[in-house]
Design an enzyme around this catalytic site. Structure first.
Site, mmCIF file in Angstrom:
data_model
loop_
_atom_site.group_PDB
_atom_site.id
_atom_site.type_symbol
_atom_site.label_atom_id
_atom_site.label_comp_id
_atom_site.label_asym_id
_atom_site.label_seq_id
_atom_site.Cartn_x
_atom_site.Cartn_y
_atom_site.Cartn_z
ATOM 1 C CB CYS A 295 -1.334 -0.212 1.121
ATOM 2 S SG CYS A 295 -2.845 1.356 1.277
ATOM 3 C CB ALA A 296 0.646 3.960 2.255
#
Length: 377
Positions: A295-296
């Site tokens: 994800c991030a």
């Protein structure tokens, strides 16, 4: 896992979700050692009114739910009032079936509980998610995201369900075998059970963290959950309270076969600021030992600290522009030598299975995927 995914997805839709413990305390230890802090006790919710009551599964969790008289009364009132009620995994058979609230309805549950479900008077079907009237049921950990999105659709409509599910990067082909893309293959080794560090922080994506921890522990990996905050309890991005096993400073005294980071903007920012964690990651890379993120975190932790130099990686779609090499970003799970990266909540299960595949082989990973009803038996 089922509880956290459901709570997370419902809160993404703007629902006011109360996580209630049937125990005498708020702290609940779920399957595979995951520690969650509930918002309230079920015993304090007896006079409350809800638009939806939904039960996660797991054993003996489903039995503990069934034996809670306050919860049974709440659900029976929910049914009598014509409101939405739901359950997944063992709970449709063990709890809802035992309470007699599925009689004459089509319902599904975890495969090994189908006979018990049928004996309760329900018509047992093998759907991944089944809706009949106001009852929504589903099969297991691997169907939970679909189940939760179906609940959003029932509560808020299809437009809201699509709005919620889109950014999660969910699979289009539910039940099919997953695909791991690998570049520069290398063998991941460990002595006996792989020892894996999963850092957590305020603002992480709770369902990503929980799926990684839960699934790796199912494969008998030794997973250490370490808080980068100054206390064990953390509050994730959708306000689920998770309790770590140790603080990161304590965890840093050991070495690991893999260090793997969940995502979430707030969590990734906390990881990037943790000198202890960044040093651990750089040591892991320099030792040519596996490390990964989803994800991030690939974009906000690995990229700025030089941990993707010379590597192919992917990340959350909206953050991929921060990656210096974007040539492989469309892959849902990408392995490049000792690095594994992935895209978001909807790829977390594949990501964790990819780790299992690297340590234990494809056969073990697919076997576990089938047990979780992520891949069709």
């Amino acid at each position: 896992m089922e509880a956290v995914i459901t709570v997370d997805v419902l809160r993404r839709a703007g629902a006011d979700v109360t996580v209630a413990s049937v125990e005498k305390q708020l702290r609940v230890e779920a399957c595979h050692g995951v520690k969650i802090i509930a918002d309230a006790l079920v015993s304090d919710c007896g006079r409350s009114s809800f638009d939806l009551i939904t039960l996660p599964g797991g054993m003996p969790g489903a039995t503990n739910l069934k034996d809670c008289e306050v919860l049974e009364s709440l659900v029976k009132k929910q049914v009598a009032d014509g409101k939405l009620y739901a359950a997944i995994c063992a709970s449709p058979a063990v709890a809802l079936g035992s309470w007699g609230v599925l009689k004459g309805l089509k319902a599904t549950c975890y495969p090994s509980f189908m006979e018990q479900l049928a004996a309760s008077g329900a018509t047992a079907v093998e759907s991944r998610v089944q809706l009949d009237g106001k009852a929504v049921t589903s099969r297991g950990p691997g169907t939970t995201m679909e189940f939760a999105v179906a609940l959003v659709e029932q509560l808020c409509g299809k437009e809201k369900a699509d709005e919620v599910s889109g950014p999660m990067v969910m699979r289009a082909n539910h039940g099919d075998e997953y695909i791991i893309t690998e570049r520069n293959p290398m063998k991941w080794t460990s002595t006996d059970s792989p020892k894996i560090l999963v850092p957590i922080a305020n603002g992480i994506e709770e369902m990503e963290a929980i799926m990684i921890i839960d699934i790796l522990r199912r494969a008998k990996a030794t997973v250490v959950v370490a808080s980068v905050e100054d206390k064990l309890e953390t509050i994730a991005s959708r306000k689920v309270k998770l309790e770590a096993d140790v603080l990161l400073d304590e965890a840093a005294k050991s070495s690991y076969d893999l260090i793997v980071l969940p995502g979430g903007i707030g969590g990734a920012q906390a990881f990037a600021k943790s000198e202890t964690l960044v040093n651990l990651l750089k040591k892991q890379r320099d030792s040519n030992k596996p490390y990964g993120a989803i994800c991030a975190s690939p974009a906000l932790v690995f990229e700025p600290h030089g941990l993707l130099k010379g590597k192919k990686a992917t990340a959350f779609p909206a953050l991929c522009e921060k990656l210096s090499d974007q040539s492989e970003i469309e892959n849902r799970v990408l392995v490049d030598g000792n690095l594994i990266t992935s895209r978001g909540p909807g790829t977390s299960m594949e990501f964790a299975l990819g780790v299992i595949e690297k340590f234990f082989g494809r056969e073990k990973a697919i076997e576990l995927a089938k047990v979780m009803v992520f891949v069709r038996p």
